[in-house]
Design an enzyme around this catalytic site. Structure first.
Site, PDB file in Angstrom:
ATOM      1  N   SER A   1      17.553  62.003  47.874  1.00  0.00           N
ATOM      2  CA  SER A   1      17.618  61.968  49.335  1.00  0.00           C
ATOM      3  C   SER A   1      18.831  62.741  49.841  1.00  0.00           C
ATOM      4  CB  SER A   1      17.611  60.507  49.814  1.00  0.00           C
ATOM      5  OG  SER A   1      18.862  60.056  50.203  1.00  0.00           O
TER       6      SER A   1
ATOM      7  N   TYR B   1      35.423  53.017  49.394  1.00  0.00           N
ATOM      8  CA  TYR B   1      34.740  54.327  49.310  1.00  0.00           C
ATOM      9  C   TYR B   1      35.785  55.450  49.370  1.00  0.00           C
ATOM     10  CZ  TYR B   1      31.657  58.077  51.140  1.00  0.00           C
ATOM     11  OH  TYR B   1      30.973  59.251  51.358  1.00  0.00           O
TER      12      TYR B   1
ATOM     13  N   THR C   1      22.153  61.705  57.108  1.00  0.00           N
ATOM     14  CA  THR C   1      21.353  61.455  55.902  1.00  0.00           C
ATOM     15  C   THR C   1      20.911  59.984  55.891  1.00  0.00           C
ATOM     16  OG1 THR C   1      23.299  60.808  54.646  1.00  0.00           O
ATOM     17  CG2 THR C   1      22.703  63.145  54.568  1.00  0.00           C
TER      18      THR C   1
ATOM     19  N   SER D   1      34.541  63.080  50.114  1.00  0.00           N
ATOM     20  CA  SER D   1      34.290  62.750  51.524  1.00  0.00           C
ATOM     21  C   SER D   1      35.565  62.952  52.324  1.00  0.00           C
ATOM     22  CB  SER D   1      33.855  61.285  51.625  1.00  0.00           C
ATOM     23  OG  SER D   1      34.002  60.840  52.950  1.00  0.00           O
TER      24      SER D   1
ATOM     25  N   LYS E   1      36.853  58.244  46.513  1.00  0.00           N
ATOM     26  CA  LYS E   1      36.690  59.687  46.771  1.00  0.00           C
ATOM     27  C   LYS E   1      38.039  60.405  46.649  1.00  0.00           C
ATOM     28  CE  LYS E   1      32.205  59.913  47.881  1.00  0.00           C
ATOM     29  NZ  LYS E   1      31.233  60.634  47.069  1.00  0.00           N
TER      30      LYS E   1
HETATM   31  N1  LIG Z   1      26.257  62.277  54.665  1.00  0.00           N
HETATM   32  C1  LIG Z   1      27.532  62.398  54.910  1.00  0.00           C
HETATM   33  O1  LIG Z   1      27.963  62.578  56.063  1.00  0.00           O
HETATM   34  C2  LIG Z   1      28.529  62.343  53.797  1.00  0.00           C
HETATM   35  C3  LIG Z   1      29.879  62.481  54.125  1.00  0.00           C
HETATM   36  C4  LIG Z   1      30.809  62.481  53.099  1.00  0.00           C
HETATM   37  C5  LIG Z   1      30.418  62.353  51.796  1.00  0.00           C
HETATM   38  N2  LIG Z   1      29.096  62.200  51.512  1.00  0.00           N
HETATM   39  C6  LIG Z   1      28.737  62.064  50.075  1.00  0.00           C
HETATM   40  O2  LIG Z   1      27.611  62.851  49.817  1.00  0.00           O
HETATM   41  C7  LIG Z   1      26.875  62.313  48.725  1.00  0.00           C
HETATM   42  C8  LIG Z   1      25.421  62.210  49.127  1.00  0.00           C
HETATM   43  O3  LIG Z   1      25.306  61.271  50.177  1.00  0.00           O
HETATM   44  P1  LIG Z   1      24.149  61.314  51.267  1.00  0.00           P
HETATM   45  O4  LIG Z   1      24.802  61.239  52.589  1.00  0.00           O
HETATM   46  O5  LIG Z   1      23.214  62.393  50.980  1.00  0.00           O
HETATM   47  O6  LIG Z   1      23.494  59.874  51.020  1.00  0.00           O
HETATM   48  P2  LIG Z   1      22.010  59.443  50.599  1.00  0.00           P
HETATM   49  O7  LIG Z   1      21.035  60.073  51.494  1.00  0.00           O
HETATM   50  O8  LIG Z   1      22.027  57.950  50.541  1.00  0.00           O
HETATM   51  O9  LIG Z   1      21.872  60.029  49.133  1.00  0.00           O
HETATM   52  C9  LIG Z   1      22.592  59.440  48.076  1.00  0.00           C
HETATM   53  C10 LIG Z   1      21.908  59.722  46.782  1.00  0.00           C
HETATM   54  O10 LIG Z   1      22.621  59.040  45.739  1.00  0.00           O
HETATM   55  C11 LIG Z   1      21.689  58.230  45.040  1.00  0.00           C
HETATM   56  N3  LIG Z   1      22.289  57.010  44.503  1.00  0.00           N
HETATM   57  C12 LIG Z   1      22.862  55.998  45.188  1.00  0.00           C
HETATM   58  N4  LIG Z   1      23.212  55.030  44.330  1.00  0.00           N
HETATM   59  C13 LIG Z   1      22.848  55.422  43.095  1.00  0.00           C
HETATM   60  C14 LIG Z   1      22.921  54.860  41.824  1.00  0.00           C
HETATM   61  N5  LIG Z   1      23.434  53.649  41.619  1.00  0.00           N
HETATM   62  N6  LIG Z   1      22.451  55.540  40.767  1.00  0.00           N
HETATM   63  C15 LIG Z   1      21.886  56.762  40.938  1.00  0.00           C
HETATM   64  N7  LIG Z   1      21.780  57.355  42.129  1.00  0.00           N
HETATM   65  C16 LIG Z   1      22.253  56.690  43.203  1.00  0.00           C
HETATM   66  C17 LIG Z   1      20.639  57.881  46.059  1.00  0.00           C
HETATM   67  O11 LIG Z   1      19.470  57.403  45.428  1.00  0.00           O
HETATM   68  P3  LIG Z   1      18.395  56.502  46.236  1.00  0.00           P
HETATM   69  O12 LIG Z   1      17.545  57.494  46.992  1.00  0.00           O
HETATM   70  O13 LIG Z   1      17.652  55.794  45.158  1.00  0.00           O
HETATM   71  O14 LIG Z   1      19.165  55.614  47.124  1.00  0.00           O
HETATM   72  C18 LIG Z   1      20.479  59.211  46.756  1.00  0.00           C
HETATM   73  O15 LIG Z   1      19.700  60.083  45.987  1.00  0.00           O
HETATM   74  C19 LIG Z   1      27.517  60.983  48.405  1.00  0.00           C
HETATM   75  O16 LIG Z   1      28.401  61.130  47.305  1.00  0.00           O
HETATM   76  C20 LIG Z   1      28.304  60.664  49.659  1.00  0.00           C
HETATM   77  O17 LIG Z   1      29.400  59.828  49.394  1.00  0.00           O
HETATM   78  C21 LIG Z   1      28.136  62.186  52.472  1.00  0.00           C
END
Ligand SMILES: NC(=O)c1ccc[n+]([C@@H]2O[C@H](COP(=O)([O-])OP(=O)(O)OC[C@H]3O[C@@H](n4cnc5c(N)ncnc54)[C@H](OP(=O)(O)O)[C@@H]3O)[C@@H](O)[C@H]2O)c1
Length: 475
Positions: free
Chosen positions: A199, A352, A387, A326, A356
């Site tokens: 995702s 978190y 997301t 992050s 990070k």
């Molecule tokens: N979006 C933002 O604004 C933002 C900002 C700063 C940093 N980030 C970082 O970007 C990365 C991606 O986040 P996102 O926003 O794209 O969130 P997301 O849509 O929730 O995607 C997270 C992904 O990690 C997987 N995941 C979560 N827990 C897991 C586990 N225990 N084992 C294996 N896979 C796992 C999820 O799998 P499932 O689909 O099964 O849940 C999903 O594929 C993360 O490291 C997050 O901290 C995001």
């Protein structure tokens, strides 16, 4: 009608040249008048692919709707563009030569609304524009840009802190667009491992890297999401030759099992993207007894990457490790004894941010340690992207900031750039936002105290050893 014809020869394979031009989204990288280009059709690039392009014309901007009407791989592409004031037909032919590829670009403009009477006055300007665009295309397909440095504007914004944080929004992404260098490298035959691919940013990254030809291994935890993931990638790129690996990365036993499987497969890894993550608002322990933020966001990528070192190190081709961190980490200072929060003082956002921050420090430590093993290690943060993870963990933040959040593709852009761009292979130990190195410290008080950085990996090793002795499953 005004007809333009330009010809260039570039030192690249005919396949690369064809793919780069056929995916007309590249036009913003080489045609100075194209400000934005979006693919508006579904499916892989080919006959019928449609694009919407905003072009600057004098002080204003017009939108052209392009469609590929002829598509003969490695030989010819015809694109028909329709706009309010004129239509254009681009016929581009590609011929293999001894020293690369010859590209002949013909554009026929047909004007409307009486503008055809002005053709005489318009022609010289159009010819100059055509020559400039083809010079841009030649550069995009020939030159390796220098590795980027932080701009004076970003440095100033970071010094003032609040403008630096404002760049996490989609405006920050938009602001960075004019400074971008073309990316015309393909990843055919390169093995890329992406965690958290089901995702958000991981999914957007996986689609983009599949389009770029990478040999993908996607790590997800939920077997029920596997078919949908493969369907999405196939629908966008036409590819289904993707390897899926299942692992709950918050469990060290799963990290070990995943590592063992990849090591047994023995396929060298060119790019490892540690992206899986989540913000846990409530305190919780994994079934191995570890605080879950610490386990998933820090111990897991740390151990996975170390385990995979035999597949990463000492290749002929430089390997790239990309850690997704992050902007939240800017609020926290590394202190090993505060990395694992206790139930009574647990705050999800802090746990978190601390994890990070630590992963950013780990990035710098590995970059130094592995410099002579042909591995680069960089961290990136995506800004604020809309997301599923943000929607479920930060619903209030999302409802307030929704209009300024980036799309998942915009959030993933720097991950894809770090994996793909030639110049990104020349840099290591940096933190990136929008393809630009940024300071890891917005606030002086978040610099770690002496000894913390040096003690971090020993601390992680000790936590891992504790898990191994306490969890029969991991034995
Ligand atoms: N979006 C933002 O604004 C933002 C900002 C700063 C940093 N980030 C970082 O970007 C990365 C991606 O986040 P996102 O926003 O794209 O969130 P997301 O849509 O929730 O995607 C997270 C992904 O990690 C997987 N995941 C979560 N827990 C897991 C586990 N225990 N084992 C294996 N896979 C796992 C999820 O799998 P499932 O689909 O099964 O849940 C999903 O594929 C993360 O490291 C997050 O901290 C995001």
């Amino acid at each position: 009608m005004i007809s333009l014809r330009e010809e260039i020869t570039v030192p690249r394979s005919v396949e690369d040249c064809f793919r780069y031009v056929a995916d007309f989204r590249s036009v913003t990288e080489w045609d100075a008048t194209a400000q934005r280009c979006q693919k508006v059709s579904q499916g892989p690039i080919g006959l019928g692919s449609a694009f919407e392009v905003d072009c600057r014309v004098g002080p204003t901007s017009i939108t052209l709707h392009y469609e590929i009407t002829e598509y003969e791989p490695w030989a010819t592409i015809v694109l028909v563009g329709k706009g309010r004031f004129f239509d254009v037909q681009d016929t581009i032919t590609f011929t293999e030569t001894d020293d690369g590829t010859r590209i002949v670009y013909c554009a026929d403009f047909t004007y409307r609304w009486g503008l055809e009477r002005l053709e005489g006055q318009l022609e010289a300007g159009m010819r100059a524009m055509g020559a400039e665009s083809l010079a841009g295309l030649k550069k995009a397909l020939s030159e390796k840009p220098a590795a980027p440095a932080i701009s004076a504007c970003s440095e100033r914004a970071d010094r003032w802190v609040v403008p630096g944080i404002a760049m996490f929004s989609r405006w920050g992404f938009k602001r960075s667009l004019p400074q971008r260098q073309p990316v015309s490298q393909y990843l055919d035959g390169q093995h890329v491992v992406v965690t958290g691919a089901s995702s958000g940013l991981g999914l957007a990254t996986s689609v983009a890297l599949a389009e770029a030809g990478a040999d993908l291994t996607l790590v997800i935890r939920d077997p029920k999401k596997s078919a949908a993931l493969l369907d999405t990638i196939e629908a966008e790129t036409g590819r289904r030759d993707i390897n899926i690996e299942l692992a709950d990365l918050s469990l060290m036993a799963h990290v070990e099992a995943l590592s063992a499987r990849l090591l047994a497969q023995g396929k060298p890894i060119d790019v490892l993207i540690n992206n899986a993550g989540a913000l846990f608002n409530e305190y919780g322990l994994t079934e191995e007894g570890l605080e879950q933020s610490f386990a998933l966001l820090l111990l897991s990528p740390w151990q996975l990457t170390r385990n995979l070192l035999p597949l990463l190190a000492d290749h002929e081709r430089k390997c790239r490790v990309i850690n997704v961190v992050s902007g939240g980490m800017y609020t926290e200072q590394l202190a090993c004894n505060r990395l694992i929060m206790e139930p009574d003082d647990y705050q999800g956002a802090r746990a978190y941010a601390r994890a990070k921050r630590a992963l950013t420090v780990v990035t710098e430590l590995w970059a130094e340690a592995w410099a002579d093993r042909n591995i680069t290690v960089n961290a990136m943060h995506p800004g604020w992207a809309d997301t599923p993870g943000v929607a479920s963990a930060l619903p209030t933040f999302r409802s307030i900031t929704r209009r300024i959040l980036r799309s998942p593709e915009e959030g993933a852009d720097t991950i894809v750039w770090l994996a793909r761009a030639a110049e990104a292979g020349d840099i290591t130990g940096q933190l990136y936002l929008d393809r630009e190195p940024r300071t890891p410290y917005l606030l002086e008080k978040t610099r770690e105290a002496p000894g913390e950085r040096e003690g971090l990996e020993a601390f992680l090793a000790a936590q891992l050893a504790l898990t191994e002795t306490e969890t029969p499953a991991a034995a």
